[in-house]
Scaffold this active site. Structure first.
Site, PDB file in Angstrom:
ATOM      1  N   ASP A  30       0.853  -1.188   0.000  1.00 11.44           N
ATOM      2  CA  ASP A  30       0.000   0.000   0.000  1.00 11.44           C
ATOM      3  C   ASP A  30       0.894   1.245   0.000  1.00 11.44           C
ATOM      4  O   ASP A  30       1.875   1.326   0.727  1.00 11.44           O
ATOM      5  CB  ASP A  30      -0.908  -0.001   1.237  1.00 11.44           C
ATOM      6  CG  ASP A  30      -2.056   1.001   1.103  1.00 11.44           C
ATOM      7  OD1 ASP A  30      -3.217   0.556   1.043  1.00 11.44           O
ATOM      8  OD2 ASP A  30      -1.789   2.222   1.062  1.00 11.44           O
ATOM      9  N   ASN A  87     -12.837  -3.272   2.811  1.00 11.53           N
ATOM     10  CA  ASN A  87     -13.762  -2.152   2.955  1.00 11.53           C
ATOM     11  C   ASN A  87     -14.763  -2.238   1.805  1.00 11.53           C
ATOM     12  O   ASN A  87     -14.370  -2.524   0.665  1.00 11.53           O
ATOM     13  CB  ASN A  87     -13.014  -0.815   2.908  1.00 11.53           C
ATOM     14  CG  ASN A  87     -12.107  -0.621   4.110  1.00 11.53           C
ATOM     15  OD1 ASN A  87     -12.423  -1.067   5.215  1.00 11.53           O
ATOM     16  ND2 ASN A  87     -10.978   0.029   3.913  1.00 11.53           N
ATOM     17  N   VAL A  96     -11.070   2.840  -3.446  1.00 15.61           N
ATOM     18  CA  VAL A  96     -10.694   2.304  -4.760  1.00 15.61           C
ATOM     19  C   VAL A  96     -11.654   1.156  -5.074  1.00 15.61           C
ATOM     20  O   VAL A  96     -11.718   0.174  -4.315  1.00 15.61           O
ATOM     21  CB  VAL A  96      -9.234   1.812  -4.786  1.00 15.61           C
ATOM     22  CG1 VAL A  96      -8.906   1.198  -6.142  1.00 15.61           C
ATOM     23  CG2 VAL A  96      -8.268   2.951  -4.475  1.00 15.61           C
ATOM     24  N   HIS A 100     -10.139  -5.373  -3.090  1.00 19.01           N
ATOM     25  CA  HIS A 100      -8.807  -5.577  -2.520  1.00 19.01           C
ATOM     26  C   HIS A 100      -8.909  -5.982  -1.064  1.00 19.01           C
ATOM     27  O   HIS A 100      -9.714  -5.446  -0.311  1.00 19.01           O
ATOM     28  CB  HIS A 100      -7.937  -4.318  -2.654  1.00 19.01           C
ATOM     29  CG  HIS A 100      -8.588  -3.058  -2.158  1.00 19.01           C
ATOM     30  ND1 HIS A 100      -9.532  -2.372  -2.898  1.00 19.01           N
ATOM     31  CD2 HIS A 100      -8.449  -2.365  -1.003  1.00 19.01           C
ATOM     32  CE1 HIS A 100      -9.936  -1.306  -2.210  1.00 19.01           C
ATOM     33  NE2 HIS A 100      -9.296  -1.289  -1.061  1.00 19.01           N
ATOM     34  N   HIS A 102      -7.011  -5.935   2.412  1.00 22.03           N
ATOM     35  CA  HIS A 102      -5.915  -5.320   3.168  1.00 22.03           C
ATOM     36  C   HIS A 102      -5.308  -6.372   4.103  1.00 22.03           C
ATOM     37  O   HIS A 102      -6.044  -7.115   4.760  1.00 22.03           O
ATOM     38  CB  HIS A 102      -6.444  -4.180   4.047  1.00 22.03           C
ATOM     39  CG  HIS A 102      -6.930  -2.973   3.323  1.00 22.03           C
ATOM     40  ND1 HIS A 102      -6.156  -1.845   3.141  1.00 22.03           N
ATOM     41  CD2 HIS A 102      -8.126  -2.693   2.754  1.00 22.03           C
ATOM     42  CE1 HIS A 102      -6.864  -0.924   2.492  1.00 22.03           C
ATOM     43  NE2 HIS A 102      -8.063  -1.408   2.253  1.00 22.03           N
TER      44      HIS A 102
HETATM   45  P1  AMP Z   1      -9.757   1.373   0.461  1.00 19.67           P
HETATM   46  O1  AMP Z   1      -9.919   2.640   1.252  1.00 19.67           O
HETATM   47  O2  AMP Z   1     -10.139   0.127   1.211  1.00 19.67           O
HETATM   48  O3  AMP Z   1     -10.433   1.468  -0.898  1.00 19.67           O
HETATM   49  O4  AMP Z   1      -8.207   1.207   0.230  1.00 19.67           O
HETATM   50  C1  AMP Z   1      -7.549   1.730  -0.880  1.00 19.67           C
HETATM   51  C2  AMP Z   1      -6.080   1.656  -0.549  1.00 19.67           C
HETATM   52  O5  AMP Z   1      -5.369   1.764  -1.758  1.00 19.67           O
HETATM   53  C3  AMP Z   1      -5.580   2.765   0.371  1.00 19.67           C
HETATM   54  O6  AMP Z   1      -5.004   2.176   1.535  1.00 19.67           O
HETATM   55  C4  AMP Z   1      -4.562   3.512  -0.488  1.00 19.67           C
HETATM   56  O7  AMP Z   1      -3.459   3.938   0.246  1.00 19.67           O
HETATM   57  C5  AMP Z   1      -4.180   2.449  -1.501  1.00 19.67           C
HETATM   58  N1  AMP Z   1      -3.719   2.958  -2.781  1.00 19.67           N
HETATM   59  C6  AMP Z   1      -4.321   3.874  -3.579  1.00 19.67           C
HETATM   60  N2  AMP Z   1      -3.605   4.066  -4.694  1.00 19.67           N
HETATM   61  C7  AMP Z   1      -2.534   3.233  -4.609  1.00 19.67           C
HETATM   62  C8  AMP Z   1      -1.410   2.973  -5.452  1.00 19.67           C
HETATM   63  N3  AMP Z   1      -1.238   3.595  -6.623  1.00 19.67           N
HETATM   64  N4  AMP Z   1      -0.497   2.064  -5.032  1.00 19.67           N
HETATM   65  C9  AMP Z   1      -0.651   1.418  -3.861  1.00 19.67           C
HETATM   66  N5  AMP Z   1      -1.687   1.613  -3.027  1.00 19.67           N
HETATM   67  C10 AMP Z   1      -2.615   2.519  -3.391  1.00 19.67           C
END
Ligand code: AMP
Ligand code: ZN
Length: 114
Positions: A30, A87, A96, A100, A102
């Site tokens: 992340d 999430n 995003v 995914h 975590h």
């Molecule tokens: P969520 O809030 O569960 O959708 O988590 C999205 C996660 O994606 C967050 O922890 C961000 O820090 C991570 N994230 C967003 N863009 C990138 C990226 N380009 N590379 C790695 N992690 C990312």
């Protein structure tokens, strides 16, 4: 999904620090880690949220969880403990919209969920 950041990461169009990959999964660090270990595991195929997971996807979800455990082991946080979570949608903190998992560890996490 042309505008999906995680599809672009899987395709190598956006750089990431890869942790693991196989035919259907891709895992990477992340970019804004919330803990010393913070890895995201995504399916290569675009699935927006856990709500969109079908019965046919269920084995893949199982493999995501297994990959999480193996990554925790490899990162040295399996025995001490770690957290895995999805999430789901805005109210669940999802930002995003490509599924995914975590994997958070490497420090003592607060009991419960904020
Ligand atoms: P969520 O809030 O569960 O959708 O988590 C999205 C996660 O994606 C967050 O922890 C961000 O820090 C991570 N994230 C967003 N863009 C990138 C990226 N380009 N590379 C790695 N992690 C990312
Ligand atoms: Zn995507």
């Amino acid at each position: 999904m042309p505008d999906c950041v995680f599809c672009k990461i899987v395709a190598g169009e956006i750089p990431s620090t890869r942790v693991y990959e196989d035919e259907e999964l891709f895992a990477f660090e992340d970019v804004q880690p919330q803990a010393p270990v913070h890895v995201l595991i995504v399916p290569r195929k675009h699935i927006p949220t856990l709500n969109d997971v079908t019965e046919g996807d269920a084995p893949m979800i199982g493999r995501m969880m297994r990959a999480g455990a193996r990554i925790a082991q490899a990162k040295g946080t399996a025995a001490a403990g770690y957290r895995t979570l999805f999430n789901v949608n805005a109210g669940g903190g999802q930002t995003v919209f490509h599924l995914h998992l975590h994997v958070l560890g490497g420090r003592t996490l607060r009991p419960g969920l904020g």
